[in-house]
Write an enzyme that holds these catalytic residues in place. Structure first.
Site, PDB file in Angstrom:
ATOM      1  N   ASN A 424      44.823  55.235 -20.483  1.00  0.00           N
ATOM      2  CA  ASN A 424      45.291  53.860 -20.361  1.00  0.00           C
ATOM      3  C   ASN A 424      44.463  53.096 -19.325  1.00  0.00           C
ATOM      4  O   ASN A 424      44.125  53.637 -18.279  1.00  0.00           O
ATOM      5  CB  ASN A 424      46.763  53.839 -19.935  1.00  0.00           C
ATOM      6  N   HIS A 530      39.369  57.121 -25.856  1.00  0.00           N
ATOM      7  CA  HIS A 530      39.778  58.450 -25.396  1.00  0.00           C
ATOM      8  C   HIS A 530      38.583  59.391 -25.279  1.00  0.00           C
ATOM      9  O   HIS A 530      37.526  59.097 -25.785  1.00  0.00           O
ATOM     10  CB  HIS A 530      40.808  59.045 -26.352  1.00  0.00           C
TER      11      HIS A 530
END
Length: 530
Positions: A424, A530
Site C-alpha cells: 500500500n 506488488h
C-alpha cells in the site's frame, strides 16, 4: 560422457547476419572442409574467392517460391539427421545419393529486428524463417554426429576445436552448441507468437512463451546463494536493458532491478516540460522531485529522505550536466542513469571509480503497451504494463472544496509517483517534490504514518520548525477503505488528497474530508504495485 570426435568433411552455411562469415569460411576451407551454401551467403563466399557449392546443386532442385523453398529437402535433412554409425542409415544415404553434413551454420531471418523497426504485417511474415529452424533442430537432435552453430560468437570455439583435433569436433562442444540452438529457436518462436498475439489483440493466448538473449551472467541474485542472469527481450524499451555503461563496477541483480524502477518512474516526467530526478532504494522511490534544472530537482529529491538515498540509484530525465554530477557524487551512490551526459559531467563522475554511469539514449514511453510477467509456483502471471498516466485521467472533485491550482499541480505530481511505489502506498508532496513516502505496508494507515514519520526525520535533519507534510498534498495508490487512512494523512498536515475512489465507503471518506475542509480528487484509476 566421452568426447567422441567427429571429423567435419562438409559444412552448410546459410546466414542472414554475415558478421565474421568470410573469415570463418576461409578457416573452414583451410581444413579441407567442403562449403555448401544458399543464396546471398553463397554469393558472398564465392565473391571472396572461396570454392562453394550452391545448395541447389546438392539437392538437384532450384531455389523457388521467393526463396521459401531451398533447404526443405531430404538431401539436406538426410545429411543432417543420418546417424553415422547406423548401417541402415548409411545404406539409405548411399541409395539416395545423400551426402553427410557435419557442420551446420545458420542464423535466422531477422524477424525480431523487422518488428523492432516497425515493419508492416506482410514484411514481418516474410521474415519468419522456416527452413532455418527446421535445419537447426534436426542438426541439434543429431548432435552426436553434427555440430550446429547459431551464433557468430561461437565461430572461434569451433575453429579452436578443429585445430586442436585435426579437423574434428568433440561431443562436449556439440552438446553445448545443440543446447544453445534449441534455446535460440525457442526464443525466436516466442517472439513470433507474441507478435501474432499482439497483432490479433489476443489478450490470453492458449500458449505463452517468452525468450531472450543473455545480456549478462550475474554473480548472484537477490542474495549470494541465488543464481541469476539478465536477458534482453525482443521489446526494445530504453532503459537498463539497452543502456551503455560508461564506467563503474558490473551491475548486480539488485542494481538492475532498482535502476529499472528508478528509470521507469522518472520517465513519467516529460523532459520537455520539466527537469526531474528519482532516487530509489530497494525498488522504492525514497525521493522524487521536479525542478528548474537537474541540480534543483536532485536537491529537492534528496531532501525527502537523505538517509535512505545513501547507496541508492539516481535516475534523471534529461542529460546529466556538471552541476548535477557534482551534487550526486557528494554522497555514496550506486548508479546514475540518464538519457545522456555532457563530457564535463562524465569527467566528474569518473572520479568515483565504482559508481556506475548508464546512458540510455532516451526515455521509455510511460503510455506504451507491453507485457510484464512474474512467476508463481508452477505458473506464470502475465499482464499488460500499467501505462495509465494521470494527465490522461478524468479527475473528479468529490468534496465541497476544490483544490487550488497549486494543490492540483502537486496532486498530479504525487499520483505519478504513487504509481511507482509498492502498495500500500501513501505519498506526501509539496512544491513538486515528495516530502514523505510510505511504501509496501499491509495497512494504508501504517503507510500514512510511516511517511509522516520519515517527513519528521527529514525536518530534523534540515533543521525545519515543522515537517513539510504540513500544507502538503497526499496521494494514495488505491481507495481508502475507511476514513482512518485519510485522517492519518490530515493529521500529518495534508490539505488535499488524490485517490482512485471506488470503495463502498467513499461517501464516509468524502464526508470526513469535508468535515476537515480537505479537497479530494478521484482518478478512477488504481495503481497497485506488488
Amino acid at each position: 560422457m566421452t568426447d567422441q570426435l567427429r571429423h567435419v568433411t562438409r559444412a552448410l552455411l546459410s546466414v542472414s547476419d554475415k558478421s565474421g562469415l568470410l573469415e570463418f569460411a576461409r578457416a573452414l576451407a583451410l581444413h579441407g572442409i567442403e562449403l555448401v551454401s544458399t543464396g546471398g551467403t553463397a554469393r558472398a563466399i564465392a565473391e571472396a574467392g572461396l570454392k562453394v557449392k550452391d545448395v541447389s546443386d546438392l539437392t538437384g532442385f532450384p531455389e523457388m517460391m521467393d526463396g521459401r523453398v531451398k533447404t526443405l529437402h531430404p538431401k539436406v535433412h538426410g545429411g543432417l539427421l543420418a546417424i553415422r554409425g547406423k548401417a541402415d542409415h548409411a545404406s539409405a544415404m548411399k541409395s539416395h545419393g545423400i551426402a553427410q553434413i557435419d557442420l551446420l551454420v545458420v542464423n535466422l531471418y531477422p524477424f525480431e529486428a523487422t518488428v523492432d523497426r516497425g515493419g508492416d504485417f506482410e514484411e514481418c511474415i516474410e521474415n519468419i524463417d522456416i527452413g532455418g529452424p527446421a535445419m537447426i533442430r534436426g542438426a541439434a537432435k543429431n548432435h552426436n554426429d553434427v555440430a550446429v552453430v547459431v551464433d557468430a560468437a561461437d565461430y572461434q570455439a569451433v575453429l579452436d576445436e578443429l585445430k586442436a583435433n585435426q579437423g574434428a569436433t568433440t561431443l562436449h562442444l556439440r552438446r553445448r552448441l545443440a543446447a544453445k540452438a534449441y534455446a535460440r529457436t525457442a526464443a525466436y518462436d516466442a517472439a513470433i507468437s507474441n507478435w501474432f498475439a499482439n497483432e490479433l489483440n489476443t489478450e490470453a493466448p492458449d500458449f505463452r512463451a517468452f525468450g531472450g538473449r543473455l545480456i549478462q551472467a550475474l554473480r548472484y541474485g537477490e542474495n549470494p546463494h541465488q543464481k541469476a542472469a539478465f536477458y534482453l527481450l525482443p521489446e526494445r524499451r530504453p532503459g537498463v536493458s539497452t543502456q551503455r555503461q560508461l564506467q563503474g563496477k558490473e551491475l548486480s541483480y539488485n542494481n538492475i532491478n532498482d535502476t529499472d524502477a528508478a528509470f521507469e518512474c522518472v520517465a513519467e516526467f516529460d523532459p520537455k516540460r520539466t527537469a526531474a530526478c528519482v532516487i530509489v532504494k530497494h525498488a522504492n522511490p525514497c525521493g522524487v522531485a521536479e525542478g528548474s534544472d537537474l541540480l534543483d530537482a536532485y536537491r529537492k529529491a534528496l531532501a525527502c529522505d537523505s538517509t535512505s538515498a545513501f547507496g541508492g540509484i539516481v535516475a534523471l530525465n534529461r542529460t546529466l550536466d556538471a552541476g548535477a554530477a557534482r551534487a550526486i557524487t557528494e554522497i555514496f551512490t550506486e548508479v546514475i542513469i540518464a538519457p545522456d551526459a555532457t563530457q564535463e559531467a562524465i569527467a566528474i563522475v569518473s572520479a568515483k571509480k565504482n559508481l556506475r554511469l548508464l546512458l540510455t539514449g532516451g526515455l521509455p514511453d510511460p503510455r506504451a503497451m507491453g507485457l510484464t510477467a512474474k512467476t508463481v509456483a508452477g505458473g506464470l502471471l502475465v499482464q499488460s504494463r500499467d501505462n495509465a498516466v494521470v494527465d490522461d485521467m478524468v479527475l473528479k472533485v468529490a468534496t465541497k472544496r476544490a483544490p487550488t491550482e497549486a494543490e492540483m499541480r502537486d496532486l498530479m505530481f504525487a499520483f505519478r509517483v504513487a504509481k511507482h511505489v509498492k502498495s500500500n502506498t501513501i505519498v506526501y508532496a509539496k512544491d513538486l517534490a515528495t516530502v514523505g513516502i510510505g511504501a509496501g505496508q499491509m495497512s494504508r494507515v501504517d503507510s500514512a504514518r510511516i511517511a509522516a514519520r520519515k517527513a519528521e526525520d527529514a525536518a530534523r535533519e534540515l533543521k525545519l520548525v515543522q515537517p513539510l507534510t504540513k500544507g502538503s498534498v497526499v496521494a494514495s495508490d488505491a481507495f481508502f477503505p475507511f476514513a482512518d487512512g485519510m485522517l492519518a494523512c490530515i493529521e500529518a498536515g495534508a490539505t488535499a488528497v488524490i485517490q482512485p475512489g471506488g470503495s463502498v465507503r467513499d461517501n464516509e471518506v468524502i464526508e470526513a474530508a469535508d468535515a476537515h475542509g480537505i479537497a479530494m480528487v478521484l482518478t478512477g484509476v488504481r495503481h497497485f504495485r506488488h
